[in-house]
Design an enzyme around this catalytic site. Structure first.
Site, PDB file in Angstrom:
ATOM      1  N   SER A  15      30.464  42.643  17.960  1.00  0.00           N
ATOM      2  CA  SER A  15      30.755  44.074  17.952  1.00  0.00           C
ATOM      3  C   SER A  15      32.206  44.300  17.581  1.00  0.00           C
ATOM      4  CB  SER A  15      30.491  44.684  19.326  1.00  0.00           C
ATOM      5  OG  SER A  15      30.925  46.034  19.371  1.00  0.00           O
TER       6      SER A  15
ATOM      7  N   TYR B  88      31.740  45.496  28.117  1.00  0.00           N
ATOM      8  CA  TYR B  88      31.035  45.231  26.859  1.00  0.00           C
ATOM      9  C   TYR B  88      31.966  44.574  25.846  1.00  0.00           C
ATOM     10  CZ  TYR B  88      28.619  46.228  22.448  1.00  0.00           C
ATOM     11  OH  TYR B  88      28.028  46.128  21.211  1.00  0.00           O
TER      12      TYR B  88
END
Length: 267
Positions: A145, A158
């Site tokens: 990501s 995250y």
């Protein structure tokens, strides 16, 4: 259309979103694709769609937080198809609003790391013995990501988990390269999917479009095309790489959008 002909690929988290895009492109290039996730009805729908498009796919249940289900996925795949060539570690908990450091509970932190870091690690660990048996090794593609590229106002757990995926990619590539096993990571930018489009607010889309180099946000096929390349024999000299597929968002200074608004190139 045969870049992955006769290869067997597992794409985790392929019952929705980016995973579907990857799986469909793999199948269109000749791979036998294992669709896996917790939602059988959605998984079977992906299998049926791939079959309608002339490809071959098979659904297998998998819970990325359950090590036994991961082990069974790999064992059953090899029993059915005789081998494994490709693993795409796509399954994750996309907790983009998990919060600041002082807001996170230990349970929230552990939950995100369990799916996004621990699950990717364990799927990789399970794949390695099967990939080692192949004369030509195999390819592991981790889906990371852009959240891992730097600090942000939220998404702390995250982002930290995905930063771990970046380093796991490099460690795997180094440790198993001599076994002809390659490992690379794809970092998506903003990817709008049929499942999330209704929940992505227009202001967020506008922020991304103002900061990227192209005139649109991403779609699952953008990630799928890069994964096809990294899974294919075209990339046999590419390993240990972390590739941004983000419309160029992370390749410029952070003030570009503001200067564009001023119609200026500098202060």
């Amino acid at each position: 259309m045969n870049r992955l002909k006769d290869k067997v690929a597992i794409v985790t988290g392929s019952t929705s979103g980016i995973g579907i895009g990857i799986a469909r492109l793999f199948a269109s290039e000749g791979a036998k694709v294992v669709i896996c996730g917790r939602r059988e009805a959605k998984g079977q729908a992906v299998v049926d769609r791939i079959a309608e498009e002339g490809g071959e796919a098979w659904y297998h249940f998998m819970d990325i937080t359950d090590t036994e289900s991961i082990e069974k996925l790999f064992a059953d795949t090899v029993e059915k198809f005789g081998k494994l060539d490709i693993l795409v570690n796509n399954a994750a908990n996309v907790a983009l609003k998990d919060g600041r450091v002082d807001e996170l509970t230990i349970e929230m932190w552990d939950g995100i790391f369990e799916s996004d870091m621990r699950g990717t690690f364990y799927a990789t660990k399970c794949a390695l013995p099967y990939l080692k048996k192949n004369e030509n090794g195999g390819s592991i593609v981790n889906i990371g990501s852009m959240a891992s590229c730097g600090g942000d106002l939220g998404s702390t757990a995250y982002a930290c988990a995905k930063a771990g995926v970046d380093l796991l990619t490099q460690a795997t590539a180094l440790q198993y390269g001599k076994d002809n096993i390659r490992c690379n990571c794809v970092r998506p930018g903003l990817i709008v999917t049929p499942e999330n489009e209704a929940y992505v607010p227009q202001p967020l889309k506008d922020i991304f479009v103002s900061n990227i180099m192209v005139n649109r946000y991403g779609c699952p096929e953008d990630i799928g095309h890069m994964c096809v390349y990294l899974a294919s024999d075209e990339s046999t000299y590419v390993t240990g790489q972390i590739v941004n597929v983000d419309g160029g968002m992370n390749s410029h200074v952070p003030t570009v959008a503001q200067f564009r608004e001023l119609n200026s190139r500098t202060w």
